[in-house]
Design a protein around this motif. Structure first.
Motif, mmCIF file in Angstrom:
data_model
loop_
_atom_site.group_PDB
_atom_site.id
_atom_site.type_symbol
_atom_site.label_atom_id
_atom_site.label_comp_id
_atom_site.label_asym_id
_atom_site.label_seq_id
_atom_site.Cartn_x
_atom_site.Cartn_y
_atom_site.Cartn_z
ATOM 1 N N ASN A 1 25.747 17.511 34.370
ATOM 2 C CA ASN A 1 25.693 18.166 33.067
ATOM 3 C C ASN A 1 27.031 18.810 32.719
ATOM 4 O OD1 ASN A 1 22.962 17.578 33.125
ATOM 5 N ND2 ASN A 1 22.303 19.692 33.471
ATOM 6 N N SER A 2 27.363 18.786 31.444
ATOM 7 C CA SER A 2 28.440 19.620 30.917
ATOM 8 C C SER A 2 27.829 20.897 30.340
ATOM 9 C CB SER A 2 29.223 18.879 29.834
ATOM 10 O OG SER A 2 29.929 17.784 30.387
ATOM 11 N N ASP B 1 26.593 23.703 27.951
ATOM 12 C CA ASP B 1 26.011 23.604 26.613
ATOM 13 C C ASP B 1 26.963 24.219 25.591
ATOM 14 O OD1 ASP B 1 24.378 23.332 24.438
ATOM 15 O OD2 ASP B 1 22.712 24.510 25.239
ATOM 16 N N ARG C 1 18.604 20.667 25.498
ATOM 17 C CA ARG C 1 19.813 21.152 26.162
ATOM 18 C C ARG C 1 20.284 20.139 27.212
ATOM 19 N NH1 ARG C 1 15.332 23.654 28.263
ATOM 20 N NH2 ARG C 1 15.135 23.864 30.535
ATOM 21 N N PRO C 2 21.518 20.259 27.707
ATOM 22 C CA PRO C 2 21.970 19.348 28.768
ATOM 23 C C PRO C 2 21.018 19.360 29.968
ATOM 24 C CG PRO C 2 23.845 20.497 27.845
ATOM 25 C CD PRO C 2 22.618 21.111 27.218
ATOM 26 N N TYR D 1 25.777 14.428 20.651
ATOM 27 C CA TYR D 1 25.145 14.404 21.969
ATOM 28 C C TYR D 1 25.675 13.227 22.779
ATOM 29 C CZ TYR D 1 21.411 17.777 20.821
ATOM 30 O OH TYR D 1 20.694 18.902 20.499
ATOM 31 N N ALA E 1 25.609 16.094 27.546
ATOM 32 C CA ALA E 1 26.466 17.084 26.895
ATOM 33 C C ALA E 1 26.108 17.143 25.422
ATOM 34 C CB ALA E 1 27.942 16.704 27.058
ATOM 35 N N ARG E 2 26.436 18.285 24.771
ATOM 36 C CA ARG E 2 26.244 18.390 23.328
ATOM 37 C C ARG E 2 27.189 19.444 22.751
ATOM 38 N NH1 ARG E 2 20.377 21.442 22.217
ATOM 39 N NH2 ARG E 2 20.908 23.423 23.247
ATOM 40 N N ARG E 3 27.607 19.202 21.543
ATOM 41 C CA ARG E 3 28.471 20.111 20.791
ATOM 42 C C ARG E 3 28.109 20.006 19.315
ATOM 43 N NH1 ARG E 3 32.958 22.057 22.857
ATOM 44 N NH2 ARG E 3 33.930 22.111 20.786
ATOM 45 N N PHE F 1 34.546 15.194 25.301
ATOM 46 C CA PHE F 1 33.536 14.170 25.542
ATOM 47 C C PHE F 1 34.007 13.141 26.571
ATOM 48 C CE2 PHE F 1 31.256 15.853 21.877
ATOM 49 C CZ PHE F 1 29.953 15.742 22.322
ATOM 50 N N ALA G 1 33.143 14.867 29.676
ATOM 51 C CA ALA G 1 31.692 14.845 29.871
ATOM 52 C C ALA G 1 31.230 13.486 30.386
ATOM 53 C CB ALA G 1 30.979 15.176 28.564
ATOM 54 N N ARG H 1 32.138 13.276 34.023
ATOM 55 C CA ARG H 1 31.240 14.128 34.811
ATOM 56 C C ARG H 1 29.859 13.475 34.956
ATOM 57 N NH1 ARG H 1 31.918 18.228 31.960
ATOM 58 N NH2 ARG H 1 33.695 18.991 33.170
#
Length: 541
Positions: free
Chosen positions: A426-427, A429, A439-440, A510, A520-522, A530, A533, A536
């Motif tokens: 996970n990255s 949040d 959420r991640p 996402y 991941a999300r932003r 990204f 992410a 990862r």
């Protein structure tokens, strides 16, 4: 010698001699699966759809008799849909969302497991396990005919396994004698008793619960019991400390009696004694036929690790829980969903071997969550002290009238998908106003999109989901590509997409894994973040 452990409901893969049995040197296979039950076949479907050769070895020739598992949850069905067999399961199964809880003869409350609209699949279906397995085997055969490199061999019993640095040696017994093969990877899906665990001398630790339960599957036509899950504490019929009733396809009903620890199993399994309990429960004049019956006790256990070098364990071979909450087969399908894409990437050289360690950490997290919920359910259903029973009965009495008490009632916390909080994949949040449910680490919630739904549009590869946000059509990092799926809240007039993915945020981007979990999300696209992410999420950071 082959002594069948159970009677077959459907003979699907009769023994045939293979070329491997006459090979001068052991044939080598990329992936071998030990066990042809639902989790083993699901593993072959997952990898086979990726084009990875898989050999399934089973000591029988088909699907076993008896209902066994009957409750299949929404997430399990969504995974089956990605494998190509979810829709026929729902068509055959008995769909239900509603459950009712009784204390003696009084209904104390009811619950809805999927109160919101906008999902392709229901909260649960009930369906006898032989049907569930058969639909997966139908899909297995379809994939074979389309050229997928998957095979299942019946009457091929694994007798011994030896691990080497770069392969696994597997000794097999058949009706024509023994032979040996080598595998790059071996996946143990061989059930709760897992001969593979024994061969490798691996521990299986946990707790055995001292109580007995009698299952009676009966065929009857009745309008008195709707398509719901009904659970009685201290039922007035007196034939058990608790009773569970579920409808299955073909006018078959599952009745589950809690009968106590110190019982004579042989006596309890006599048909006249089973019928005595059923008659007391159903009342006079109800006609039915016996279909299948069994007595079980249960345990909550797991292995210390689900990965041992080139050997993995999945399903009941890796972890066991009580049947309350339907967490057995459903969690096994999530094991496969988690392992399949990771092993595929490693085999293709797209990710490091260390990515496979995240299968162990994420699915142990899932197993511990299931064991915790299963243990709590069992403690509530089967109180072990006078004070525990007083507390339990007080909660039931209060729940009839007061909402605050109802979350304390535990007739089996029903299976929900695991969120991999704290996963190394996970990255952080970066959508602070986003919904917690996406959420991640969380599995993507479904949402309606025009005439279809969101989840089928997540391709089984990495996806860059944008909602009212800009991003490139593809993002490639170290050989891994995430493909954009561009959406807008205007695509869904119900606003479910906004509620489930944006919350109070005006936009969102996402990164979604092949198993439809959020990595991941932003609120907007940032190429550097990204890319990191994506590294990862594939075990490269």
């Amino acid at each position: 010698m082959f002594d069948d452990r159970y009677t077959l409901a459907f003979k699907r893969y009769p023994y045939e001699k293979s070329a491997d049995q006459d090979a001068a040197t052991p044939a080598r296979h990329p992936v071998v699966v030990m066990g042809g039950g639902p989790i083993g076949v699901a593993t072959a479907l997952d990898l086979g759809q990726q084009g990875i050769p898989v050999l399934v070895l089973d000591d029988h020739e088909g699907v076993g008799m008896g209902s066994r598992a009957i409750c299949f949850a929404k997430r399990c069905l969504e995974i089956a849909d990605r494998y190509g067999c979810g829709k026929p399961m729902v068509k055959k199964g008995v769909v239900w969302n509603l459950g009712k809880v009784f204390h003696q003869d009084r209904q104390v409350f009811e619950f809805n497991l999927l109160p919101e609209e906008g999902h392709e699949y229901p909260a649960f279906i009930n369906m006898q396990q032989p049907y569930f397995e058969s639909f997966m085997l139908d899909r297995f055969e379809e994939l074979q005919k389309s050229g997928a490199p998957i095979e299942i061999r019946g009457k091929n019993r694994v007798e011994n396994v030896i691990q080497h640095n770069d392969y696994v040696e597997i000794e097999i017994l058949t009706p024509d004698g023994p032979y040996t093969i080598h595998a790059d990877w071996l996946i143990g899906c061989d059930g709760a008793a897992s001969p593979l665990r024994t061969m490798l001398d691996l521990d299986f630790t946990g707790k055995v619960f001292q109580d007995s339960f009698l299952i009676a599957d009966i065929k009857m036509k009745s309008d008195d019991f709707p398509t719901e899950r009904w659970f009685w504490f201290d039922p007035s019929h007196g034939e058990g400390a608790s009773t569970l009733l579920h409808k299955q396809p073909d006018d078959v009903w599952r009745v589950d009696f809690q009968i106590g620890w110190d019982v004579d199993r042989a006596e309890e399994m006599k048909e006249e004694n089973i019928r005595r309990r059923l008659d007391a429960f159903l009342g006079e004049g109800v006609e039915y036929d016996m279909v299948w019956s069994s007595i079980y006790t249960f345990q909550c256990k797991r292995m210390d690790s689900f990965r041992h070098g080139r050997v993995f364990f999945a399903g009941d071979a890796a972890h066991q829980v009580s049947p309350f909450g339907a967490r057995g087969a459903n969690s096994g399908m999530q094991d496969v969903d988690n392992l399949g894409w990771k092993l595929g990437m490693v085999i293709r050289g797209e990710a490091p071997d260390s990515l496979l360690d995240s299968y162990d950490s994420e699915r142990i997290h899932g197993a511990d969550e299931n064991i915790l919920n299963s243990t709590r359910s069992t403690d509530f259903i089967t109180p072990k002290s006078r004070m525990s029973k007083i507390f339990r009965d007080a909660v039931l009495a209060l729940s009839e009238h007061y909402d605050f008490a109802r979350p304390l009632v535990n007739s089996g916390r029903l299976s929900v998908p695991c969120t991999y909080d704290g996963s190394p994949l996970n990255s952080a949040d970066a959508l602070p106003d986003g919904p917690a449910r996406s959420r991640p680490g969380a599995p993507c919630p479904d949402a309606p999109l025009g005439d279809g739904f969101l989840l089928p549009r997540l391709s089984g590869k990495f996806t860059l989901l944008t909602i009212d946000a800009e991003a490139p059509e593809e993002l490639t990092e170290e050989g891994i590509t995430a493909t954009r799926l561009a959406l807008s809240v205007a695509d869904d007039t119900t606003q479910a997409l906004k509620d489930r993915y944006l919350g109070d945020a005006p936009s969102g981007v996402y990164l979604i894994r092949p198993d439809q979990h959020v990595a991941a999300r932003r609120d907007s696209y940032n190429e550097t973040l990204f890319r990191a992410a994506l590294r990862r999420a594939t075990g490269k950071e």
